[in-house]
Write an enzyme that holds these catalytic residues in place. Structure first.
Site, PDB file in Angstrom:
ATOM      1  N   SER A 177       0.734  -1.139   0.195  1.00  0.00           N
ATOM      2  CA  SER A 177       0.114   0.207   0.206  1.00  0.00           C
ATOM      3  C   SER A 177       1.128   1.352  -0.031  1.00  0.00           C
ATOM      4  O   SER A 177       0.758   1.994   1.075  1.00  0.00           O
ATOM      5  CB  SER A 177      -0.968   0.058   1.221  1.00  0.00           C
ATOM      6  N   ARG A 192       7.178   6.602  -4.856  1.00  0.00           N
ATOM      7  CA  ARG A 192       7.749   7.048  -3.649  1.00  0.00           C
ATOM      8  C   ARG A 192       7.130   6.606  -2.436  1.00  0.00           C
ATOM      9  O   ARG A 192       6.044   5.759  -2.327  1.00  0.00           O
ATOM     10  CB  ARG A 192       7.385   8.380  -3.695  1.00  0.00           C
ATOM     11  N   ASP A 230      -3.914  -1.817  -0.567  1.00  0.00           N
ATOM     12  CA  ASP A 230      -5.267  -1.929   0.209  1.00  0.00           C
ATOM     13  C   ASP A 230      -6.553  -1.658  -0.390  1.00  0.00           C
ATOM     14  O   ASP A 230      -7.575  -2.324  -0.013  1.00  0.00           O
ATOM     15  CB  ASP A 230      -4.808  -1.623   1.506  1.00  0.00           C
TER      16      ASP A 230
HETATM   17 MG    MG Z   1      -3.805  -2.029   6.089  1.00  0.00          MG
END
Ligand code: MG
Ligand code: ADP
Length: 497
Positions: A177, A192, A230
């Site tokens: 994520s 990044r 996510d």
């Molecule tokens: Mg999470």
């Protein structure tokens, strides 16, 4: 009266006056200090204000940025990343799949057994570990070796009944994520770091290649079949159990959102038009920024001192990593200028990030008449032994201001997505439902925040529409979703048909 007696009386009177003056001055100092505290509080409250009109402006600004981000690469602060997920799970997925969920405070490894058509999730188990802080700012190899090691242990403990059929490799969905420029469903380069990670030798590299090399080093026989984040995982996991899921929002350490877009509405997509006509877009909305965003000097200072100054501004006033730190900064100001914790500024209050969002939410939810929880937290975390009820009330009020701003801004962001999808007003004759799959520790545990977010969105879309917009907490959706996407993008799909 004799001269001496007169002199004594004068001296006595002067002394009384002096004492009285001292008392008055002390009271005045106290009351002017309190006035300073109240003025800091009110100024902060005013700067954090999010009237409905401002939220609607922000939603419109979000729509503009969404269009710009979809039009061209680098066209907006919103990256609007193409996920390569053009087919969300159908419910027919079958077999044992793994998932690895890395994206902030903790990472999880999951094993999911899917039962095929109408079989649902037959079995799931997971193990969780936190990322040691030194690995968040070290090297790619160190981080991925650590993770691969945990995966190796998890696989080693696998029950025989979950073994793959002969000749078949285990498959993994990787939920990573952070902003990634996908190059296919199972490859993509890190753009990044965010959320306190900073590993320089990783930026620009293919995340799957790095993980695969570490798996090889640790002797784990596993293929990475899907790379998602996510939000995409949560969307996929949500869709598996509810066909009306079209948006996913994460509010955890950081914040982000994904939604289902018409492929034809993505000018920067030059690939073949997907059969479904749809493509899931990872907005990376944490980097949203607009002139109407209610920013205070505390937010600006937090940003300037962060690992990623100037970036993720929306995230820095909305998500779990930062809310407690904003509170600390305002309290520090009050300690310095209004001596709310006594003449000395408590040394602990000067430590960045010592006050975490879970502490803040515990104080915010304090229902005891003397705000005992607030008193205890201030004592335990900041080592401030005694606090008056008056000061504790100020602390709760600050929690409320910070959480309300964050929750209302998140609602404005969701309104923007609904607008972009044309689902913000009741459609003629339609009663189409839009389900928003929600996840993340902040949403899950911070009840005041969550209630404020949901109420605000309902207010913004109006009563009639509110009946068609449903929030659904997607439990473990991001990990399970990644396993589902590994299944729907399995190397062995043709074997089964
Ligand atoms: Mg999470
Ligand atoms: P991540 O975002 O790191 O994947 P989670 O979704 O579990 O992980 O979110 C963890 C974050 O949620 C924490 O960093 C914290 O900010 C927030 N959080 C966890 N528990 C609480 C709580 N009780 N109250 C408020 N926020 C919480």
């Amino acid at each position: 009266m004799r001269k001496a007696a007169v002199g004594a009386a004068v001296v006595g009177a002067a002394a009384v006056c002096a004492v009285a003056a001292l008392v008055v001055r002390h009271r005045m100092r106290k009351s002017s200090k309190w006035a300073r505290c109240v003025s800091i509080l009110r100024e902060f409250e005013e700067k954090c204000g999010t009237p409905d009109a401002k939220l609607k402006q922000l939603a419109d600004a979000m729509v503009v940025e969404m269009h710009a981000g979809l039009a061209s690469e680098g066209g907006s602060k919103l990256k609007m990343l193409i996920s390569y997920v053009d087919n969300l799970p159908t419910g027919d997925e079958d077999g044992v799949f793994y998932a690895l969920d890395l994206g902030g405070t903790n990472f999880r490894v999951l094993r999911v057994q899917l039962g095929g058509k109408a079989g649902g999730i037959v079995h799931q188990e997971f193990t969780e570990a936190s990322i040691p802080p030194n690995l968040m700012v070290g090297t790619a190899d160190a981080l991925f070796d650590y993770i691969a090691e945990k995966l190796a242990n998890f696989v080693a403990e696998e029950e025989q009944k979950f073994n793959q059929p002969p000749g078949r490799q285990r498959e993994l969905g990787f939920t990573f994520s952070f902003p990634v420029m996908q190059t296919s469903i199972n490859s993509g380069n890190l753009i990044r770091w965010t959320k306190g990670f900073s590993i320089d030798d990783m930026v620009g590299k293919d995340v799957v290649a790095e993980l695969s090399k570490a798996l090889e080093r640790k002797g784990v026989d596993m293929r990475v079949s899907a790379l998602v984040n996510d939000t995409i995982g949560t969307l996929a996991g949500g869709r598996y159990s509810n066909k009306d899921v079209a948006v996913a929002v994460i509010l955890g350490t950081g914040t982000n959102a994904a939604y289902v877009e018409r492929a034809q509405a993505i000018p920067k997509w030059h690939g073949p038009l997907p059969k479904s006509g749809e493509m899931v877009i990872n907005m990376e909305w944490g980097n949203f920024r607009a002139s109407h965003l209610p920013l205070t000097k505390y937010d600006n200072a937090l940003d300037a001192e962060s690992l990623n100054p100037g970036e993720q501004i929306f995230e820095k006033i909305t998500s779990g990593m930062y809310l407690g730190e904003i509170l600390r900064r305002v309290l520090l100001k009050m300690a310095e200028e209004a001596a709310i914790f006594g003449d000395e500024v408590p040394p602990k209050l000067q430590c960045p990030f010592i006050l975490r969002t879970p502490h803040m939410s515990a104080m915010h939810h304090d229902a005891t008449p003397d705000l005992k929880v607030v008193g205890d937290k201030l004592k335990d975390i900041l080592e401030i032994p005694n606090t008056s009820l008056k000061v504790r009330r100020v602390v709760v009020e600050l929690c409320n201001i910070i959480a309300t701003r964050g929750a209302r801004l998140a609602a404005a962001g969701i309104l923007g997505i609904l607008k972009k999808m044309g689902r913000d007003t009741p459609r003629s004759g339609g009663s189409a439902k839009t389900v928003i799959a929600m996840d993340g520790g902040l949403y899950e545990h911070y009840t005041e925040y969550r209630n404020c977010l949901e109420t605000t969105l309902n207010e913004l879309v109006g009563e009639e529409m509110a009946a068609h917009v449903v929030f659904e907490h997607s439990v473990d959706g991001s990990g399970i979703g990644a396993a589902l996407l590994a299944a729907s993008h399995s190397l062995y799909l043709e074997d089964k048909s």
